[in-house]
Design a protein around this motif. Sequence first.
Motif, PDB file in Angstrom:
ATOM      1  N   ASP A  14       0.805  -1.217   0.000  1.00  0.00           N
ATOM      2  CA  ASP A  14       0.000   0.000   0.000  1.00  0.00           C
ATOM      3  C   ASP A  14       0.840   1.271   0.000  1.00  0.00           C
ATOM      4  O   ASP A  14       0.286   2.372  -0.018  1.00  0.00           O
ATOM      5  N   ALA A  15       2.166   1.110   0.079  1.00  0.00           N
ATOM      6  CA  ALA A  15       3.022   2.299   0.162  1.00  0.00           C
ATOM      7  C   ALA A  15       3.258   2.896  -1.219  1.00  0.00           C
ATOM      8  O   ALA A  15       3.124   2.225  -2.235  1.00  0.00           O
ATOM      9  N   GLU A  16       3.588   4.165  -1.251  1.00  0.00           N
ATOM     10  CA  GLU A  16       4.018   4.820  -2.482  1.00  0.00           C
ATOM     11  C   GLU A  16       5.443   4.359  -2.762  1.00  0.00           C
ATOM     12  O   GLU A  16       6.268   4.301  -1.853  1.00  0.00           O
ATOM     13  N   GLY A  17       5.741   4.037  -3.980  1.00  0.00           N
ATOM     14  CA  GLY A  17       7.098   3.637  -4.311  1.00  0.00           C
ATOM     15  C   GLY A  17       7.837   4.727  -5.039  1.00  0.00           C
ATOM     16  O   GLY A  17       7.242   5.726  -5.450  1.00  0.00           O
ATOM     17  N   GLN A  18       9.149   4.548  -5.168  1.00  0.00           N
ATOM     18  CA  GLN A  18       9.941   5.496  -5.960  1.00  0.00           C
ATOM     19  C   GLN A  18      11.225   4.829  -6.424  1.00  0.00           C
ATOM     20  O   GLN A  18      11.639   3.803  -5.889  1.00  0.00           O
ATOM     21  N   MET A  19      11.859   5.407  -7.410  1.00  0.00           N
ATOM     22  CA  MET A  19      13.139   4.911  -7.896  1.00  0.00           C
ATOM     23  C   MET A  19      14.249   5.465  -6.998  1.00  0.00           C
ATOM     24  O   MET A  19      14.292   6.663  -6.731  1.00  0.00           O
ATOM     25  N   VAL A  20      15.158   4.561  -6.544  1.00  0.00           N
ATOM     26  CA  VAL A  20      16.271   4.981  -5.692  1.00  0.00           C
ATOM     27  C   VAL A  20      17.570   4.552  -6.374  1.00  0.00           C
ATOM     28  O   VAL A  20      17.665   3.433  -6.883  1.00  0.00           O
ATOM     29  N   SER A  21      18.550   5.445  -6.399  1.00  0.00           N
ATOM     30  CA  SER A  21      19.826   5.150  -7.056  1.00  0.00           C
ATOM     31  C   SER A  21      20.839   4.569  -6.082  1.00  0.00           C
ATOM     32  O   SER A  21      20.928   5.006  -4.930  1.00  0.00           O
ATOM     33  N   TYR A  22      21.578   3.569  -6.531  1.00  0.00           N
ATOM     34  CA  TYR A  22      22.674   3.004  -5.741  1.00  0.00           C
ATOM     35  C   TYR A  22      23.875   2.830  -6.662  1.00  0.00           C
ATOM     36  O   TYR A  22      23.737   2.327  -7.778  1.00  0.00           O
ATOM     37  N   GLU A  23      25.057   3.230  -6.142  1.00  0.00           N
ATOM     38  CA  GLU A  23      26.297   2.952  -6.863  1.00  0.00           C
ATOM     39  C   GLU A  23      26.699   1.519  -6.523  1.00  0.00           C
ATOM     40  O   GLU A  23      26.629   1.119  -5.357  1.00  0.00           O
ATOM     41  N   VAL A  24      27.112   0.743  -7.515  1.00  0.00           N
ATOM     42  CA  VAL A  24      27.619  -0.605  -7.229  1.00  0.00           C
ATOM     43  C   VAL A  24      29.010  -0.715  -7.853  1.00  0.00           C
ATOM     44  O   VAL A  24      29.143  -0.951  -9.057  1.00  0.00           O
ATOM     45  N   PRO A  25      30.063  -0.540  -7.029  1.00  0.00           N
ATOM     46  CA  PRO A  25      31.418  -0.594  -7.575  1.00  0.00           C
ATOM     47  C   PRO A  25      31.928  -2.035  -7.644  1.00  0.00           C
ATOM     48  O   PRO A  25      31.379  -2.943  -6.989  1.00  0.00           O
ATOM     49  N   ASP A  26      32.990  -2.221  -8.404  1.00  0.00           N
ATOM     50  CA  ASP A  26      33.709  -3.508  -8.473  1.00  0.00           C
ATOM     51  C   ASP A  26      32.809  -4.690  -8.815  1.00  0.00           C
ATOM     52  O   ASP A  26      32.847  -5.735  -8.166  1.00  0.00           O
ATOM     53  N   VAL A  27      31.984  -4.524  -9.806  1.00  0.00           N
ATOM     54  CA  VAL A  27      31.132  -5.628 -10.250  1.00  0.00           C
ATOM     55  C   VAL A  27      31.919  -6.456 -11.260  1.00  0.00           C
ATOM     56  O   VAL A  27      32.543  -5.904 -12.164  1.00  0.00           O
ATOM     57  N   SER A  28      31.928  -7.780 -11.068  1.00  0.00           N
ATOM     58  CA  SER A  28      32.579  -8.639 -12.057  1.00  0.00           C
ATOM     59  C   SER A  28      31.626  -8.850 -13.229  1.00  0.00           C
ATOM     60  O   SER A  28      30.424  -9.031 -13.030  1.00  0.00           O
ATOM     61  N   GLU A  29      32.184  -8.844 -14.418  1.00  0.00           N
ATOM     62  CA  GLU A  29      31.323  -9.043 -15.586  1.00  0.00           C
ATOM     63  C   GLU A  29      30.778 -10.473 -15.651  1.00  0.00           C
ATOM     64  O   GLU A  29      29.852 -10.760 -16.393  1.00  0.00           O
ATOM     65  N   HIS A  30      31.392 -11.368 -14.862  1.00  0.00           N
ATOM     66  CA  HIS A  30      30.922 -12.756 -14.850  1.00  0.00           C
ATOM     67  C   HIS A  30      29.773 -12.987 -13.876  1.00  0.00           C
ATOM     68  O   HIS A  30      29.204 -14.074 -13.829  1.00  0.00           O
ATOM     69  N   ASP A  38      22.698  -9.313  -5.064  1.00  0.00           N
ATOM     70  CA  ASP A  38      23.096  -9.898  -3.775  1.00  0.00           C
ATOM     71  C   ASP A  38      24.200  -9.057  -3.127  1.00  0.00           C
ATOM     72  O   ASP A  38      24.166  -8.778  -1.932  1.00  0.00           O
ATOM     73  N   VAL A  39      25.193  -8.692  -3.955  1.00  0.00           N
ATOM     74  CA  VAL A  39      26.322  -7.898  -3.446  1.00  0.00           C
ATOM     75  C   VAL A  39      25.812  -6.565  -2.913  1.00  0.00           C
ATOM     76  O   VAL A  39      26.184  -6.126  -1.817  1.00  0.00           O
ATOM     77  N   LEU A  40      24.931  -5.945  -3.689  1.00  0.00           N
ATOM     78  CA  LEU A  40      24.376  -4.661  -3.241  1.00  0.00           C
ATOM     79  C   LEU A  40      23.579  -4.853  -1.948  1.00  0.00           C
ATOM     80  O   LEU A  40      23.688  -4.048  -1.005  1.00  0.00           O
ATOM     81  N   ASN A  41      22.823  -5.942  -1.883  1.00  0.00           N
ATOM     82  CA  ASN A  41      21.992  -6.191  -0.697  1.00  0.00           C
ATOM     83  C   ASN A  41      22.842  -6.441   0.548  1.00  0.00           C
ATOM     84  O   ASN A  41      22.481  -6.025   1.646  1.00  0.00           O
ATOM     85  N   GLU A  42      23.972  -7.152   0.379  1.00  0.00           N
ATOM     86  CA  GLU A  42      24.866  -7.366   1.522  1.00  0.00           C
ATOM     87  C   GLU A  42      25.326  -6.034   2.074  1.00  0.00           C
ATOM     88  O   GLU A  42      25.347  -5.821   3.286  1.00  0.00           O
TER      89      GLU A  42
END
Lengths: 248, 220
Positions: A14-30, A38-42
């Motif tokens: 029932d909540a209003e949603g919105q787009m939120v930005s997060y930087e995710v550094p050092d992501v492996s292309e694999h 998962d990495v961002l969530n940790e």
Amino acid sequence: MNITVRVWRQPHADAEGQMVSYEVPDVSEHMSFLEMLDVLNERLTMEGDDPIAFDHDCREGICGSCGVVINGVAHGPQQTTTCQLHMRSFADGAVIDIEPWRAEAFPVIKDLIVDRSAFDRIIQAGGFISAPTGTAPDAHAAPIPKNQADHAFDAATCIGCGACVAACPNGSAMLFTAAKITHLGMLPQGQPERDSRALGMVGQQDEEGFGGCTNIGECTAVCPKGIPLETISRLNRDLLGAMLHGSR
Amino acid sequence: MALKALMAVSGLIMIGYLLAHMYGNLKVFAGQASFDGYAEHLRTLGEPILPHAGLLWIIRVVLLAAVLGHAYSAFSLWSRAHKARGGSKRYQTSKSKLGVQRSYASFTLRWGGVVILLFVIFHLLHFTWNTIHPGGAADSPYVRVVNGFSVWWVVLAYTLAMVAVGFHLRHGMWSALTTLGANTSAIARHRLNLLAYAVAGVVTIGFLLPPYSILLGLVT
């Protein structure tokens, strides 16, 4: 690679949603797309934030649990499930928009998770065969022509992820419903309930608030299993036939 | 779902009418006597079993029913689809607005239909009811056509409308046949798309040949 994700955050239905930005550094292309989340969530958990909720289960592309709209395309730039999408499909420095499936019949539960139980109710309305229990019949008891078996099998690969609905400009579930109708309608075991199946499933589909099909083909273009558009015409045949027979 | 069948059948009826109408229009190249004779013949066709202009009225009633059925199902399917997709603002992202593979014709189907409806009203006022007569009034259908299409903005209006019809038929015919269950294999899909392209092309060009011939002075 370093990327930025813009994610739909919505604490509850029932909540209003919105787009939120997060930087995710050092992501492996694999990494797979979900591993990146998962990495961002940790990190979010470590920082005391609420992790991003998303559906996932087998991560092998066969269960149909995962699925988000990535940069406006269901399951993202590769025609596969979100779990089978890898970060090598994106450029370094990319800004990636991640949103839940959007349809009236798929209400958002939280963040990227939507309620897809409308699909279950469509299946309950006819996506089955009634078979007497007992000993298993001989494997060759009911011969099935090769091409029919092939069509049935192609349709049976539907994992019910809901990408077709998310991609359809009309929010229609026709590819999903048609896959089951084709799967069962092509086989001898599916014949006795063929009419009632078409009427029941399409009726339930309308009741759930899905739109009508205008044969644009966006569904099959994003379907991770490549269910062909012809299945929808097969559904239409079965449905028109059932309406003409006047059966229920 | 019955609405979709109604949409498809009424659409195909109108396509059939368009092809017959286009054939009649091309009589303009055979001269005034032939064209006016054809117009008169349409009224006597079926006599004496049918009264004067009887067949024409049967066609008009069928067409009106088709138009009403088409518009009704279009509106109800549109409103259902609009609700089903979750309103006009669906995804926040500004990427992939054009979809993955969808055609321009599929985008213009609904608004193109509205454009065509407005055009049809103009067209009926112009040639059928003879209430407006750009370029000059006349009793002879042939003279009315030549007078009308000697005016550049009339030709422009007809061009825009016929292009809209072309796009509408490109997606509409394919979609109608698919809805009626004709798309049974990859080959069938290919053929249906080719057929839709062919009919859309023939109708657009066939209807635009007379106006442009008149505007360029090839038919007087």
